[in-house]
Design a protein around this motif. Structure first.
Motif: not given
Ligand SMILES: [Zn+2]
Length: 130
Positions: A55-56, A113-116, A126-128
């Motif tokens: 994500x930007x 990781x549980x990624x959002x 991907x945002x974090x």
């Protein structure tokens, strides 16, 4: 697993799996597809794709060189997808929990990781951490 399998662990060849997404990011139908394509991009030290699929608002553009150097320096072993929430084609966000295994300086390491993931410009990014 034969070595014709995609690095992400799916039963398809790279060309039929993450390779399609690396050339056309909107082909990631689910957040998991996008997550897998990012893992594969790490195994290939594909910095451009790692930036594009981020994500930007959180894209680590100043760390790109460092990320590529690190991705090349470690030996990628495998990806395990443990679960997900939402992230289907009709969704706007979702999470994917995974473990990525690699050797660094001869030691087996794991990123858990549980990624959002969210949609930006009509495709998954991907945002974090969730
Ligand atoms: Zn793949």
């Amino acid at each position: 697993m034969s070595n014709t399998n995609c690095p992400c662990g799916r039963d398809n060849s790279y060309t039929d799996c993450c390779g399609r997404i690396h050339t056309a990011i909107h082909k990631a139908i689910t957040a998991e597809d996008l997550m897998r394509s990012r893992y594969t991009a790490f195994t290939q030290a594909n910095g451009n794709y790692l930036m594009k699929s981020h994500h930007t608002s959180t894209r680590p553009i100043h760390e790109k060189k460092e990320i590529v150097r690190w991705a090349k320096a470690v030996q990628w072993v495998k990806l395990e997808v443990l679960g997900h929430t939402a992230g289907q084609s009709q969704d706007k966000e979702g999470t994917v929990e995974f473990k990525a295994f690699f050797f660094e300086n001869g030691q087996l390491q794991v990123i858990h990781e549980n990624s959002k993931f969210v949609k930006q410009h009509n495709h998954w990014v991907y945002i974090g951490e969730a």
